[in-house]
Design an enzyme around this catalytic site. Structure first.
Site, PDB file in Angstrom:
ATOM      1  N   SER A 102       0.813  -1.206   0.000  1.00  2.59           N
ATOM      2  CA  SER A 102       0.000   0.000   0.000  1.00  2.59           C
ATOM      3  C   SER A 102       0.855   1.268   0.000  1.00  2.59           C
ATOM      4  O   SER A 102       1.612   1.510  -0.928  1.00  2.59           O
ATOM      5  CB  SER A 102      -0.948  -0.043   1.198  1.00  2.59           C
ATOM      6  OG  SER A 102      -1.911   0.963   1.146  1.00  2.59           O
ATOM      7  N   ASP A 241      -2.620   6.098  -3.546  1.00  2.00           N
ATOM      8  CA  ASP A 241      -1.482   5.485  -2.870  1.00  2.00           C
ATOM      9  C   ASP A 241      -0.932   4.357  -3.733  1.00  2.00           C
ATOM     10  O   ASP A 241      -1.350   4.169  -4.873  1.00  2.00           O
ATOM     11  CB  ASP A 241      -1.864   5.005  -1.468  1.00  2.00           C
ATOM     12  CG  ASP A 241      -2.840   3.840  -1.477  1.00  2.00           C
ATOM     13  OD1 ASP A 241      -3.526   3.648  -2.497  1.00  2.00           O
ATOM     14  OD2 ASP A 241      -2.912   3.105  -0.475  1.00  2.00           O
ATOM     15  N   ASP A 243      -1.204   1.162  -4.024  1.00  3.75           N
ATOM     16  CA  ASP A 243      -2.072   0.153  -4.650  1.00  3.75           C
ATOM     17  C   ASP A 243      -3.421   0.721  -5.051  1.00  3.75           C
ATOM     18  O   ASP A 243      -4.318  -0.015  -5.449  1.00  3.75           O
ATOM     19  CB  ASP A 243      -2.238  -1.074  -3.752  1.00  3.75           C
ATOM     20  CG  ASP A 243      -3.004  -0.780  -2.472  1.00  3.75           C
ATOM     21  OD1 ASP A 243      -3.012   0.391  -2.036  1.00  3.75           O
ATOM     22  OD2 ASP A 243      -3.583  -1.715  -1.893  1.00  3.75           O
ATOM     23  N   ASP A 245      -6.023   1.947  -3.596  1.00  2.00           N
ATOM     24  CA  ASP A 245      -7.300   1.751  -2.907  1.00  2.00           C
ATOM     25  C   ASP A 245      -7.608   2.941  -2.004  1.00  2.00           C
ATOM     26  O   ASP A 245      -8.599   2.941  -1.284  1.00  2.00           O
ATOM     27  CB  ASP A 245      -7.316   0.442  -2.110  1.00  2.00           C
ATOM     28  CG  ASP A 245      -6.320   0.408  -0.964  1.00  2.00           C
ATOM     29  OD1 ASP A 245      -5.482   1.326  -0.864  1.00  2.00           O
ATOM     30  OD2 ASP A 245      -6.371  -0.557  -0.170  1.00  2.00           O
TER      31      ASP A 245
END
Length: 445
Positions: A102, A241, A243, A245
């Protein structure tokens, strides 16, 4: 059973150390594969990743693990976490895996798991997988070893899905957008989706090299996107960010708009169109008291969970809510995705701008934030929250804030850090309370 590997969002740690080694990744693949071998059909797992250098190693190890217990593997290459959740359902897979840490630096990596419904695994499933990791693996006979292949159309499938989250009549021709992809998983799909909807696009953080993910860009490093918004005179900045999400918005003045204001905007717009379900929204204990007061004024509720988007999602599903998220930028819009999706959230904010013909600064100033202060205290060795002096400091603070504010003390699920948050109407009092608890934690660690 205590957790050895799984934290608040899958497994995460420093690569080639701690929990993120190739050997452990292979064990995860074997254990998760064995746990989801249900029925007599040919089993399949979808594996995606972000742009970290270690993703190649972790992907190969997971492939070895899954195929060794008889699962076929479909690899997508770099894609956002919500895209893997989507493809897990679309490909009728038994399991989905996202290799990502992340917003963490490139030295870290992680493994997030999704069930066949595209939702993150329950605590029970994670505990069952951990138990299997400690047992001897039952490898399949040679003819039953799984096959692995890459698919090329995964980005297009995801782009089509996210564009479908806004009305087919919406175009962004009049908007100039700065998009920060954090050199992460959305570096190709996010610019493509926004460009296809007609926006004038300025993209930063879209040149990953394996080691620059989240480095000075993205939702946790906003200086770059703020500067670019001011420099270009853009209408909005979107910061994802690693990833993708998570989303933080920057308004046309170069000011930060956090997840609380975004949830307020999205919930308000849906309520006006009679599409908000559950009678309110779900957020975590970290969301600002101002959001709760605003929603209550509209006759809506704010239901709080412990920190972690998976816990928000569990409560949303239990209560029939379709909007939830975290102040840090996880936006879960269950009408369109089964997990947080920064790009979907961003498109919905831009759609609200188009429909209302109002700037984002007006749309996202729906409530006044109550003074809130969060500080992190790193510790070593014993857990300081068990220390008597720390417990006393917390009790004193709770008594001081009783009836006029909130105090949240929690250990991080991914690093040796205690997070101390307090909020109330008196900013100086809040600062004094947070500092006193931080000092007690430091002295005890």
């Amino acid at each position: 059973m205590s957790r050895k590997f799984f934290g608040t969002d899958g497994i995460r740690g420093r690569t080639n150390a701690d929990k993120m080694t190739a050997a452990i990744a292979m064990k995860v693949g074997q254990a998760a594969g064995a746990h989801f071998l249900r029925g007599d059909h040919r089993h399949r797992v979808v594996i995606g990743k972000d742009t970290r250098l270690s993703g190649y190693m972790m992907e190969s190890a997971l492939v070895a693990g899954f195929t060794s217990v008889g699962m076929d593997v479909v690899m997508t290459g770099p894609l956002p976490t919500p895209a893997i959740a989507l493809l897990t359902r679309e490909l009728r897979a038994d399991l989905g895996v996202m290799i990502s840490a992340s917003h963490n630096p490139f030295e870290d990596n992680g493994i997030k798991l999704f069930g066949p419904d595209g939702f993150k695994l329950s605590d029970d499933d994670e505990l069952a997988i951990e138990a299997l990791m400690g047992e001897k693996t039952s490898l399949v006979d040679a003819p039953q070893i799984g096959r692995a292949r890459r698919i090329d159309d995964a980005p297009g499938r995801y782009i089509h899905a996210v564009k479908g989250s806004i009305g087919s009549d919406i175009r962004f021709d009049k908007l100039k957008v700065v998009l920060d992809c954090a050199h992460g998983a959305a570096y190709e799909v996010a610019p493509a989706a926004i460009w296809e909807l007609g926006a004038e696009l300025v993209t930063i953080g879209n040149s990953p090299n394996g080691t620059n993910i989240n480095a000075g860009v993205g939702s946790t490093s906003l200086d770059a996107v703020k500067e670019k918004v001011r420099e270009t005179g853009a209408d909005i900045g979107l910061a994802l960010d690693g990833d993708a999400d998570r989303l933080i918005v920057v308004n046309e003045k170069g000011e930060t708009v956090d997840g609380d204001q975004l949830m307020a905007l999205i919930a308000t717009r849906l309520q006006q169109r009679e599409r908000l379900r559950g009678g309110g929204i779900v957020a975590t204990v970290m969301s600002n008291l101002g959001l709760e007061r605003y929603l209550n004024g509209l006759g809506l509720s704010l239901e709080r969970t412990k920190v972690g988007d998976r816990y928000v999602l569990e409560r949303m599903r239990e209560g029939g809510f379709n909007v939830g998220g975290e102040q840090s930028g996880h936006m879960i819009l269950l009408d369109h995705a089964t997990t947080g999706d920064g790009l979907v959230a961003g498109l919905n904010v831009m759609a609200a701008m188009v429909r209302s013909e109002r700037p984002v600064s007006e749309l996202t100033s729906l409530f006044e934030r109550v003074p809130q202060l969060l500080k992190n205290v790193r510790y070593e060795g014993a857990t300081p929250l068990e220390n008597g002096s720390v417990k006393t400091a917390i009790r004193d603070a709770e008594a001081q804030l009783s009836g006029k504010g909130r105090l949240v003390i929690r250990p991080s699920g991914t690093e040796p850090v205690i997070r101390v948050m307090a909020e109330g109407d008196d900013a100086s009092e809040i600062e004094q309370i947070v500092d006193s608890i931080c000092e007690a934690v430091k002295a005890a660690s």
